[in-house]
Write a protein that holds these residues in place. Structure first.
Motif, PDB file in Angstrom:
ATOM      1  N   PHE A  37       0.865  -1.163   0.000  1.00  0.00           N
ATOM      2  CA  PHE A  37       0.000   0.000   0.000  1.00  0.00           C
ATOM      3  C   PHE A  37       0.913   1.227   0.000  1.00  0.00           C
ATOM      4  CE2 PHE A  37      -4.259  -1.660   0.950  1.00  0.00           C
ATOM      5  CZ  PHE A  37      -3.959  -2.939   1.352  1.00  0.00           C
ATOM      6  N   GLU A  46      -3.653   3.878   0.023  1.00  0.00           N
ATOM      7  CA  GLU A  46      -4.277   3.202  -1.108  1.00  0.00           C
ATOM      8  C   GLU A  46      -3.521   1.928  -1.467  1.00  0.00           C
ATOM      9  OE1 GLU A  46      -4.202   5.583  -4.643  1.00  0.00           O
ATOM     10  OE2 GLU A  46      -2.008   5.736  -4.690  1.00  0.00           O
ATOM     11  N   PHE A  47      -4.264   0.993  -2.000  1.00  0.00           N
ATOM     12  CA  PHE A  47      -3.714  -0.273  -2.460  1.00  0.00           C
ATOM     13  C   PHE A  47      -2.814  -0.056  -3.672  1.00  0.00           C
ATOM     14  CE2 PHE A  47      -3.411  -4.560  -3.793  1.00  0.00           C
ATOM     15  CZ  PHE A  47      -3.719  -4.608  -5.155  1.00  0.00           C
ATOM     16  N   ASP A 107     -10.322  -6.009  -1.545  1.00  0.00           N
ATOM     17  CA  ASP A 107     -11.617  -5.683  -0.947  1.00  0.00           C
ATOM     18  C   ASP A 107     -11.485  -4.818   0.307  1.00  0.00           C
ATOM     19  OD1 ASP A 107     -13.052  -8.931  -1.782  1.00  0.00           O
ATOM     20  OD2 ASP A 107     -12.790  -7.098  -2.957  1.00  0.00           O
ATOM     21  N   ASN A 108     -10.270  -4.285   0.535  1.00  0.00           N
ATOM     22  CA  ASN A 108     -10.052  -3.329   1.621  1.00  0.00           C
ATOM     23  C   ASN A 108     -10.308  -3.932   3.001  1.00  0.00           C
ATOM     24  OD1 ASN A 108      -9.174  -0.753   2.367  1.00  0.00           O
ATOM     25  ND2 ASN A 108     -11.266  -0.002   2.596  1.00  0.00           N
ATOM     26  N   ASP A 110      -9.027  -5.491   6.630  1.00  0.00           N
ATOM     27  CA  ASP A 110      -7.904  -5.205   7.511  1.00  0.00           C
ATOM     28  C   ASP A 110      -6.792  -6.216   7.264  1.00  0.00           C
ATOM     29  OD1 ASP A 110      -9.959  -4.277  10.377  1.00  0.00           O
ATOM     30  OD2 ASP A 110      -9.198  -3.096   8.695  1.00  0.00           O
TER      31      ASP A 110
END
Length: 124
Positions: A37, A46-47, A107-108, A110
């Protein structure tokens, strides 16, 4: 437990290249998807890219596709990010992360583990 330590950041001119590395400790490294990230000043994290535990599949953010390449070496417990054709907008702190699956990066979800980050500055 997995501990992650990034290295390879620095200052580079636009159009140049850098290679980031993430060294992982812990015997379960090869069972995790790994990824990167980044967080630019004043922006949300952001990824950037992720790679499955086997290294067989990789995924990238549209902003870096075709310029960045993620790879891993499970024998050495390392994951790398080769960054080419760097742009000033790539300037950010880059973080290595680990999660059970690559889709969790997309998919964000954790992350299970994070490194402390390495700073990349791209000058124009």
């Amino acid at each position: 437990q997995v501990q992650l330590v990034e290295s390879g950041g620095g200052l580079v001119q636009a159009g140049g290249s850098l290679r980031l590395s993430c060294a992982a400790s812990g015997r379960t490294f090869s069972s995790y998807a790994m990824g990167w990230f980044r967080q630019a000043p004043g922006k949300e994290r952001e990824f950037v890219a992720t790679i499955t535990w086997s290294g067989g599949n990789t995924y990238y953010a549209d902003s870096v596709k075709g310029r960045f390449t993620i790879s891993r070496d499970n024998a050495k417990n390392t994951v790398s990010l080769q960054m080419n054709s760097l742009k000033p907008e790539d300037t950010a702190v880059y973080y290595c992360a680990a999660a059970p699956t690559a889709t969790m990066f997309l998919d964000n979800y954790d992350m299970d583990y994070w490194g402390k980050g390495t700073l990349v500055i791209v000058s124009s």
